[in-house]
Enzyme design. Structure first.
Site, PDB file in Angstrom:
ATOM      1  N   ALA A  32      55.946  -0.301  87.879  1.00  0.00           N
ATOM      2  CA  ALA A  32      54.961   0.331  86.986  1.00  0.00           C
ATOM      3  C   ALA A  32      53.708   0.619  87.819  1.00  0.00           C
ATOM      4  O   ALA A  32      52.599   0.191  87.488  1.00  0.00           O
ATOM      5  CB  ALA A  32      54.661  -0.531  85.763  1.00  0.00           C
ATOM      6  N   HIS A  34      50.546   1.931  89.912  1.00  0.00           N
ATOM      7  CA  HIS A  34      49.318   2.683  89.636  1.00  0.00           C
ATOM      8  C   HIS A  34      48.565   2.805  90.950  1.00  0.00           C
ATOM      9  O   HIS A  34      49.044   2.337  92.007  1.00  0.00           O
ATOM     10  CB  HIS A  34      48.491   1.970  88.557  1.00  0.00           C
ATOM     11  CG  HIS A  34      48.289   0.500  88.829  1.00  0.00           C
ATOM     12  ND1 HIS A  34      47.541   0.029  89.883  1.00  0.00           N
ATOM     13  CD2 HIS A  34      48.785  -0.593  88.206  1.00  0.00           C
ATOM     14  CE1 HIS A  34      47.547  -1.276  89.879  1.00  0.00           C
ATOM     15  NE2 HIS A  34      48.309  -1.696  88.876  1.00  0.00           N
ATOM     16  N   GLY A  36      46.150   1.227  92.161  1.00  0.00           N
ATOM     17  CA  GLY A  36      45.880  -0.049  92.840  1.00  0.00           C
ATOM     18  C   GLY A  36      47.001  -0.368  93.812  1.00  0.00           C
ATOM     19  O   GLY A  36      46.758  -0.697  94.985  1.00  0.00           O
ATOM     20  N   HIS A  37      48.246  -0.242  93.338  1.00  0.00           N
ATOM     21  CA  HIS A  37      49.399  -0.475  94.222  1.00  0.00           C
ATOM     22  C   HIS A  37      49.432   0.577  95.338  1.00  0.00           C
ATOM     23  O   HIS A  37      49.675   0.255  96.508  1.00  0.00           O
ATOM     24  CB  HIS A  37      50.724  -0.330  93.450  1.00  0.00           C
ATOM     25  CG  HIS A  37      50.917  -1.290  92.316  1.00  0.00           C
ATOM     26  ND1 HIS A  37      50.963  -0.894  91.008  1.00  0.00           N
ATOM     27  CD2 HIS A  37      51.115  -2.632  92.309  1.00  0.00           C
ATOM     28  CE1 HIS A  37      51.184  -1.948  90.234  1.00  0.00           C
ATOM     29  NE2 HIS A  37      51.269  -3.010  90.987  1.00  0.00           N
ATOM     30  N   LYS A 151      42.820  -8.319  93.069  1.00  0.00           N
ATOM     31  CA  LYS A 151      42.981  -8.394  91.603  1.00  0.00           C
ATOM     32  C   LYS A 151      43.621  -9.732  91.205  1.00  0.00           C
ATOM     33  O   LYS A 151      43.257 -10.324  90.206  1.00  0.00           O
ATOM     34  CB  LYS A 151      43.845  -7.218  91.156  1.00  0.00           C
ATOM     35  CG  LYS A 151      44.556  -7.366  89.851  1.00  0.00           C
ATOM     36  CD  LYS A 151      43.699  -6.866  88.747  1.00  0.00           C
ATOM     37  CE  LYS A 151      44.271  -6.941  87.367  1.00  0.00           C
ATOM     38  NZ  LYS A 151      45.581  -7.458  87.169  1.00  0.00           N
ATOM     39  N   GLN A 155      46.502 -15.772  93.338  1.00  0.00           N
ATOM     40  CA  GLN A 155      47.789 -15.513  94.000  1.00  0.00           C
ATOM     41  C   GLN A 155      47.592 -15.332  95.509  1.00  0.00           C
ATOM     42  O   GLN A 155      48.412 -15.780  96.311  1.00  0.00           O
ATOM     43  CB  GLN A 155      48.416 -14.264  93.386  1.00  0.00           C
ATOM     44  CG  GLN A 155      49.690 -13.817  94.046  1.00  0.00           C
ATOM     45  CD  GLN A 155      50.394 -12.746  93.219  1.00  0.00           C
ATOM     46  OE1 GLN A 155      51.119 -13.068  92.297  1.00  0.00           O
ATOM     47  NE2 GLN A 155      50.171 -11.489  93.548  1.00  0.00           N
ATOM     48  N   MET A 186      42.680  -1.770  87.330  1.00  0.00           N
ATOM     49  CA  MET A 186      43.994  -1.146  87.125  1.00  0.00           C
ATOM     50  C   MET A 186      45.050  -2.239  87.069  1.00  0.00           C
ATOM     51  O   MET A 186      45.020  -3.185  87.857  1.00  0.00           O
ATOM     52  CB  MET A 186      44.304  -0.189  88.262  1.00  0.00           C
ATOM     53  CG  MET A 186      43.444   1.038  88.204  1.00  0.00           C
ATOM     54  SD  MET A 186      43.868   2.160  89.523  1.00  0.00           S
ATOM     55  CE  MET A 186      42.629   3.415  89.228  1.00  0.00           C
ATOM     56  N   SER A 188      49.416  -2.845  85.642  1.00  0.00           N
ATOM     57  CA  SER A 188      50.612  -2.321  84.970  1.00  0.00           C
ATOM     58  C   SER A 188      50.555  -2.646  83.477  1.00  0.00           C
ATOM     59  O   SER A 188      51.038  -1.883  82.645  1.00  0.00           O
ATOM     60  CB  SER A 188      51.871  -2.943  85.577  1.00  0.00           C
ATOM     61  OG  SER A 188      51.864  -2.764  86.971  1.00  0.00           O
ATOM     62  N   ARG A 189      49.956  -3.793  83.152  1.00  0.00           N
ATOM     63  CA  ARG A 189      49.912  -4.215  81.746  1.00  0.00           C
ATOM     64  C   ARG A 189      49.009  -3.318  80.901  1.00  0.00           C
ATOM     65  O   ARG A 189      49.124  -3.319  79.671  1.00  0.00           O
ATOM     66  CB  ARG A 189      49.446  -5.666  81.644  1.00  0.00           C
ATOM     67  CG  ARG A 189      50.503  -6.667  82.075  1.00  0.00           C
ATOM     68  CD  ARG A 189      50.093  -8.083  81.710  1.00  0.00           C
ATOM     69  NE  ARG A 189      51.193  -9.016  81.882  1.00  0.00           N
ATOM     70  CZ  ARG A 189      51.522  -9.587  83.020  1.00  0.00           C
ATOM     71  NH1 ARG A 189      50.829  -9.324  84.108  1.00  0.00           N
ATOM     72  NH2 ARG A 189      52.533 -10.422  83.088  1.00  0.00           N
TER      73      ARG A 189
HETATM   74  P1  AMP Z   1      52.029  -6.525  90.654  1.00  0.00           P
HETATM   75  O1  AMP Z   1      52.952  -5.347  90.618  1.00  0.00           O
HETATM   76  O2  AMP Z   1      51.135  -6.630  89.475  1.00  0.00           O
HETATM   77  O3  AMP Z   1      52.739  -7.806  91.008  1.00  0.00           O
HETATM   78  O4  AMP Z   1      51.039  -6.245  91.873  1.00  0.00           O
HETATM   79  C1  AMP Z   1      51.517  -6.010  93.171  1.00  0.00           C
HETATM   80  C2  AMP Z   1      50.361  -6.069  94.137  1.00  0.00           C
HETATM   81  O5  AMP Z   1      49.399  -5.073  93.787  1.00  0.00           O
HETATM   82  C3  AMP Z   1      49.622  -7.418  94.094  1.00  0.00           C
HETATM   83  O6  AMP Z   1      49.267  -7.798  95.409  1.00  0.00           O
HETATM   84  C4  AMP Z   1      48.419  -7.105  93.254  1.00  0.00           C
HETATM   85  O7  AMP Z   1      47.312  -7.941  93.515  1.00  0.00           O
HETATM   86  C5  AMP Z   1      48.122  -5.676  93.677  1.00  0.00           C
HETATM   87  N1  AMP Z   1      47.315  -5.002  92.650  1.00  0.00           N
HETATM   88  C6  AMP Z   1      47.573  -4.949  91.321  1.00  0.00           C
HETATM   89  N2  AMP Z   1      46.580  -4.302  90.686  1.00  0.00           N
HETATM   90  C7  AMP Z   1      45.682  -3.946  91.626  1.00  0.00           C
HETATM   91  C8  AMP Z   1      44.427  -3.261  91.603  1.00  0.00           C
HETATM   92  N3  AMP Z   1      43.899  -2.824  90.460  1.00  0.00           N
HETATM   93  N4  AMP Z   1      43.769  -3.073  92.759  1.00  0.00           N
HETATM   94  C9  AMP Z   1      44.297  -3.533  93.941  1.00  0.00           C
HETATM   95  N5  AMP Z   1      45.462  -4.185  94.042  1.00  0.00           N
HETATM   96  C10 AMP Z   1      46.153  -4.396  92.901  1.00  0.00           C
END
Ligand code: AMP
Length: 281
Positions: A32, A34, A36-37, A151, A155, A186, A188-189
C-alpha cells in the site's frame, strides 16, 4: 524491475551480485505504498547499484487479527510506483516462504525496555514479530544498507538493536517522515480513514508540534495532558502521548533543557490506529 516470490531465487541473484561487489540497498515494506515509502526507495536508488523492495504483510507483527485482515493491499499500484522510482527488484514472498516452519517464533529477541514501552506496551508481541520478519528478510537479502522511516521511531531503535546482536555489517539509513500538506504523516492506514476522519487526523501532528513549541515554558506533564484532552475531544481514543529520550525511549516527565527528546503519539480514529512522532530538540 524483476519480481521474485521465492527466497532461494532472490538469494541466488544477490549472492552473485555480492561477488561483483555491487552495492545493495533494501527497503522492507508492507505495501500500500505512498510517497513516504517511495522516498526511501529513491534514496536507496541514489546510493546503491541495486535496490530491493519487499512487500510482505507480516502476520506475526499484528496483535489484532482484524487489523491484519483490513491492512490495505494495492499491489498493481505498488508495482507501478516502484518501477517509476527505479527499483530493481521487488520481493513479494508468500507467508509460507518467509515462515517455512510455521509462524511460531523460533527465538526470543532480547529488546530490554524497548519492548515494554509505547508501541511495545500497547501492541504486545509486535516487536518480536518485527524482529522475526526483519531477521528473515535480512538473511535472504543481505543488504549493504537498510532503509527505514523515522515515522516508526521505536521500530528503528529495535532494528538497530537487532542488527547489533546479529552482528551484521548492514548499515541502517533512517529518513525523516514524509507528510501530507496539512502535516498528517503519510501512512498506508490513512487509506482506511473516511474523509471526515482524514480531516481530523492531522490533529495528532499538531498536538506533537504544540509540545515541541511549548516545552521551554510549560511543564511536560501539563503539555502531555493537554494533548490527550484535546485529541480525545476531537474524537480520538488515545493510547499514549509521551515525551522520551531519543536514544532509548526512556519516558520523561520533566525537561532539563539538555536531553535529546522525541514526542510520540498513538491514537485511534474509530478502528484505525495512527502513530506519529516529532523530534523536539
Ligand atoms: P510499512 O509499509 O508501514 O511497514 O513501512 C515501511 C517503511 O516505510 C518503514 O521503514 C516505515 O517507517 C517507512 N515509512 C512509512 N511511512 C513513512 C513516511 N510517512 N515517511 C517516511 N517513511 C515512512
Amino acid at each position: 524491475m524483476i519480481i521474485f516470490k521465492e527466497p532461494a531465487d532472490l538469494s541466488l541473484l544477490l549472492l552473485k551480485k555480492a561477488k561483483e561487489n555491487v552495492a545493495t540497498g533494501f527497503v522492507p515494506t508492507m505495501g500500500a505504498l505512498h510517497n513516504g515509502h517511495i522516498g526511501l526507495v529513491q534514496k536507496a536508488v541514489d546510493e546503491n547499484d541495486i535496490v530491493i523492495c519487499s512487500i510482505f504483510v507480516n502476520p506475526s507483527q499484528f496483535n489484532d487479527p482484524k487489523d491484519f485482515e483490513k491492512y490495505p493491499r494495492t499491489l498493481d499500484e505498488d508495482v507501478y510506483l516502484l518501477e517509476q522510482a527505479g527499483c530493481d527488484v521487488l520481493f513479494m514472498p508468500a507467508t509460507g516462504a518467509i515462515y517455512p516452519n510455521g509462524i511460531e517464533p523460533a527465538q526470543h529477541y532480547e529488546l530490554g525496555d524497548l519492548e515494554n514501552v509505547l508501541e511495545g506496551k500497547y501492541r504486545p508481541g509486535h516487536f518480536q514479530g518485527v524482529c522475526q520478519v526483519v531477521h528473515r528478510l535480512l538473511d535472504i537479502v543481505g543488504p549493504g544498507k537498510l532503509y527505514l522511516g523515522q515515522k516508526d521511531f521505536q521500530q528503528c531503535l529495535v532494528i538497530k538493536k537487532l542488527i547489533g546482536f546479529l552482528g551484521l555489517a548492514t548499515e541502517l539509513v533512517i529518513s525523516p517522515t514524509l507528510r501530507e500538506p496539512d502535516g498528517l504523516a503519510m501512512s498506508s492506514r490513512n487509506l482506511r480513514l473516511t474523509s471526515d476522519e482524514r480531516t481530523i487526523a492531522t490533529a495528532i501532528y499538531q498536538a506533537l508540534i504544540q509540545i515541541k513549541n511549548n516545552i521551554n515554558h510549560t511543564k511536560l506533564a501539563t503539555l502531555k495532558e493537554n494533548a490527550i484532552t484535546d485529541l480525545t475531544a476531537k474524537g480520538f481514543t488515545v493510547d499514549y502521548v509521551e515525551v522520551a529520550d531519543r536514544k532509548d525511549l526512556d519516558l520523561k516527565n520533566e525537561y532539563d533543557g539538555n536531553d535529546e527528546l522525541v514526542a510520540l503519539a498513538a491514537a485511534y480514529l474509530n478502528n484505525v490506529r495512527l502513530i506519529d512522532n516529532v523530534i523536539i530538540n
